[in-house]
Design a protein around this motif. Sequence first.
Motif, PDB file in Angstrom:
ATOM      1  N   PRO A 152      74.462  40.476  29.656  1.00 11.75           N
ATOM      2  CA  PRO A 152      73.267  39.711  29.284  1.00 11.75           C
ATOM      3  C   PRO A 152      72.008  40.277  29.937  1.00 11.75           C
ATOM      4  O   PRO A 152      72.016  40.635  31.109  1.00 11.75           O
ATOM      5  N   ASP A 153      70.957  40.369  29.153  1.00 11.30           N
ATOM      6  CA  ASP A 153      69.691  40.901  29.631  1.00 11.30           C
ATOM      7  C   ASP A 153      68.610  39.865  29.350  1.00 11.30           C
ATOM      8  O   ASP A 153      68.260  39.632  28.201  1.00 11.30           O
ATOM      9  N   SER A 154      68.108  39.219  30.378  1.00  9.35           N
ATOM     10  CA  SER A 154      67.127  38.146  30.183  1.00  9.35           C
ATOM     11  C   SER A 154      65.727  38.556  30.610  1.00  9.35           C
ATOM     12  O   SER A 154      64.884  37.696  30.856  1.00  9.35           O
ATOM     13  N   ARG A 155      65.510  39.875  30.710  1.00  6.82           N
ATOM     14  CA  ARG A 155      64.170  40.319  31.086  1.00  6.82           C
ATOM     15  C   ARG A 155      63.190  40.058  29.955  1.00  6.82           C
ATOM     16  O   ARG A 155      63.549  40.070  28.783  1.00  6.82           O
ATOM     17  N   VAL A 156      61.943  39.824  30.291  1.00  8.19           N
ATOM     18  CA  VAL A 156      60.895  39.572  29.310  1.00  8.19           C
ATOM     19  C   VAL A 156      60.359  40.906  28.829  1.00  8.19           C
ATOM     20  O   VAL A 156      60.057  41.791  29.623  1.00  8.19           O
ATOM     21  N   LYS A 157      60.280  41.055  27.514  1.00  7.35           N
ATOM     22  CA  LYS A 157      59.785  42.302  26.940  1.00  7.35           C
ATOM     23  C   LYS A 157      58.273  42.361  27.065  1.00  7.35           C
ATOM     24  O   LYS A 157      57.586  41.353  27.162  1.00  7.35           O
ATOM     25  N   SER A 158      57.749  43.568  27.049  1.00  5.50           N
ATOM     26  CA  SER A 158      56.313  43.785  27.167  1.00  5.50           C
ATOM     27  C   SER A 158      55.584  43.069  26.030  1.00  5.50           C
ATOM     28  O   SER A 158      55.999  43.113  24.880  1.00  5.50           O
ATOM     29  N   GLY A 159      54.504  42.427  26.346  1.00  8.11           N
ATOM     30  CA  GLY A 159      53.718  41.720  25.353  1.00  8.11           C
ATOM     31  C   GLY A 159      54.092  40.258  25.221  1.00  8.11           C
ATOM     32  O   GLY A 159      53.344  39.488  24.642  1.00  8.11           O
ATOM     33  N   GLN A 160      55.225  39.856  25.736  1.00 10.73           N
ATOM     34  CA  GLN A 160      55.644  38.465  25.651  1.00 10.73           C
ATOM     35  C   GLN A 160      55.275  37.685  26.911  1.00 10.73           C
ATOM     36  O   GLN A 160      55.400  36.481  26.946  1.00 10.73           O
ATOM     37  N   TYR A 161      54.837  38.394  27.937  1.00 12.42           N
ATOM     38  CA  TYR A 161      54.487  37.749  29.196  1.00 12.42           C
ATOM     39  C   TYR A 161      53.129  37.082  29.066  1.00 12.42           C
ATOM     40  O   TYR A 161      52.159  37.679  28.631  1.00 12.42           O
TER      41      TYR A 161
END
Length: 65
Positions: A47-56
């Motif tokens: 599982p990868d729960s990192r926030v993608k660029s532009g969604q922060y």
Amino acid sequence: MLISLAEYAALHGKAPVSARALAQRGRFETAQKIGRNWVIDDSEPWPDSRVKSGQYKDWRKPKEK
């Protein structure tokens, strides 16, 4: 095919304690506890729960009116 959680963690280059913590929190779909041992399907992705660029959302910026 079901494998132990320790084998799954080694397959993905992670620590077994991290995999066990995620399994206990219900983050894996196929993880199940049989007796005192955790098993998981070997084809399940990590599982990868990192926030993608532009969604922060930058909370430091003041809101413009």
